[in-house]
Design a protein around this motif. Structure first.
Motif, PDB file in Angstrom:
ATOM      1  N   ASP A  15      73.035  42.693 -25.377  1.00 32.64           N
ATOM      2  CA  ASP A  15      72.697  42.589 -26.079  1.00 32.64           C
ATOM      3  C   ASP A  15      71.434  41.447 -26.583  1.00 32.64           C
ATOM      4  OD1 ASP A  15      75.022  42.927 -26.880  1.00 32.64           O
ATOM      5  OD2 ASP A  15      76.392  41.420 -26.120  1.00 32.64           O
ATOM      6  N   GLY A  16      70.947  41.447 -27.727  1.00 33.41           N
ATOM      7  CA  GLY A  16      69.721  41.005 -27.612  1.00 33.41           C
ATOM      8  C   GLY A  16      68.356  41.387 -27.432  1.00 33.41           C
ATOM      9  N   THR A  17      68.556  43.142 -27.027  1.00 31.90           N
ATOM     10  CA  THR A  17      67.465  43.644 -26.081  1.00 31.90           C
ATOM     11  C   THR A  17      67.257  44.387 -27.578  1.00 31.90           C
ATOM     12  OG1 THR A  17      67.753  43.026 -23.977  1.00 31.90           O
ATOM     13  CG2 THR A  17      66.386  44.942 -24.115  1.00 31.90           C
ATOM     14  N   THR A  18      65.792  44.232 -27.464  1.00 34.17           N
ATOM     15  CA  THR A  18      65.041  45.713 -29.325  1.00 34.17           C
ATOM     16  C   THR A  18      64.808  46.932 -27.888  1.00 34.17           C
ATOM     17  OG1 THR A  18      63.610  44.777 -28.838  1.00 34.17           O
ATOM     18  CG2 THR A  18      63.949  43.233 -30.265  1.00 34.17           C
ATOM     19  N   GLU A  21      61.228  45.922 -26.168  1.00 31.49           N
ATOM     20  CA  GLU A  21      61.229  46.210 -24.750  1.00 31.49           C
ATOM     21  C   GLU A  21      61.802  46.597 -24.319  1.00 31.49           C
ATOM     22  OE1 GLU A  21      61.995  40.772 -26.370  1.00 31.49           O
ATOM     23  OE2 GLU A  21      63.630  42.376 -25.910  1.00 31.49           O
ATOM     24  N   SER A  61      69.406  53.922 -25.793  1.00 33.78           N
ATOM     25  CA  SER A  61      70.334  54.164 -27.044  1.00 33.78           C
ATOM     26  C   SER A  61      70.735  55.233 -27.744  1.00 33.78           C
ATOM     27  CB  SER A  61      69.167  52.843 -27.481  1.00 33.78           C
ATOM     28  OG  SER A  61      68.447  53.892 -28.415  1.00 33.78           O
ATOM     29  N   GLN A  67      71.605  49.419 -30.578  1.00 30.59           N
ATOM     30  CA  GLN A  67      72.266  49.037 -29.400  1.00 30.59           C
ATOM     31  C   GLN A  67      72.071  50.060 -27.970  1.00 30.59           C
ATOM     32  OE1 GLN A  67      74.908  46.108 -28.908  1.00 30.59           O
ATOM     33  NE2 GLN A  67      74.127  46.556 -27.139  1.00 30.59           N
TER      34      GLN A  67
END
Length: 227
Positions: A15-18, A21, A61, A67
């Motif tokens: 969660d929070g990883t683009t 990134e 992903s 996600q």
């Protein structure tokens, strides 16, 4: 291959990883699946390695969701090996019957042959020499049938590419001065590699091909002067 994809499980969600990134804005590789009569796009993209034990996980992903998740490296490597079987092993394809000029350029010399008739070839680079036309025809057949033993890299850095291009053997096939294909061949240790003008991949080819190049021998014409 499809069964492997269907049965694969996510190791962990990040969660929070683009996507950027995770290296998924420019993926390492992507599997595109087109489903149903409408060919709806599905699939998965794989990016950078992840975690303390980097050799064990890859960031990935779904093409349907931003996600980011982790995939086990054993699964990823197995997927690559399965997909490798789908890749063509042809080094390149061309209409060998159109070839009317062949150039073989070594780092220190060149041989050039021009077709004058069925299995009749002139050695245009060495006017006082001749070649058995069947040898040239057989050589073209060998190039047509050449296959990759392995795909080594998607690309080569500029410094290594310059060395490869400078020290390699360049083989060019023409039809009426139009380049049909170019093949660069170079040896490294016990392996033989090649690249072509129509793809960025570096290919490993069988060592026997060096002997096929040597088979294209020229000889002085009877009573011809040296030169």
């Amino acid at each position: 291959f499809l069964t492997q994809l269907r049965d694969a499980r996510v190791e962990a969600f990040l969660d929070g990883t683009t996507l950027a990134e995770a290296g998924l804005d420019d993926p390492w590789f992507t599997v595109n699946l087109y489903e149903g009569s409408e060919r709806k796009l599905n699939g998965v993209a794989f990016g950078r390695k992840s975690g303390v034990r980097e050799y064990r996980k890859y960031l990935a992903s779904s093409l349907l969701s931003p996600q980011v998740f982790e995939a086990d490296s054993a699964f990823v490597h197995s997927l690559i090996n399965s997909g490798e079987a789908f890749r063509t092993r042809d080094v390149f394809g061309f209409n060998r019957h159109l070839v009317d000029r062949v150039e073989i350029t070594f780092p220190d010399s060149q041989m050039a042959f021009s077709k004058r008739g069925p299995e009749i070839w002139d050695v245009t680079s060495h006017p006082n020499h001749l070649v058995a036309g069947k040898r040239v025809e057989d050589f073209i057949d060998e190039i047509t049938a050449l296959r990759a033993v392995n795909y080594v890299a998607e690309s080569m850095d500029e410094a290594r590419k310059e060395v490869f291009d400078t020290n390699g053997i360049h083989i060019r096939l023409f039809e009426k001065d139009e380049l049909l294909r170019e093949l660069v061949v170079g040896a490294l240790g016990k392996h033989l590699y090649a690249s072509t003008n129509d793809r960025i991949q570096i290919l490993e080819i069988d060592q026997y091909f060096l002997q096929r190049i040597r088979d294209v021998r020229i000889s002085p014409k009877p009573n011809a002067s040296e030169g």
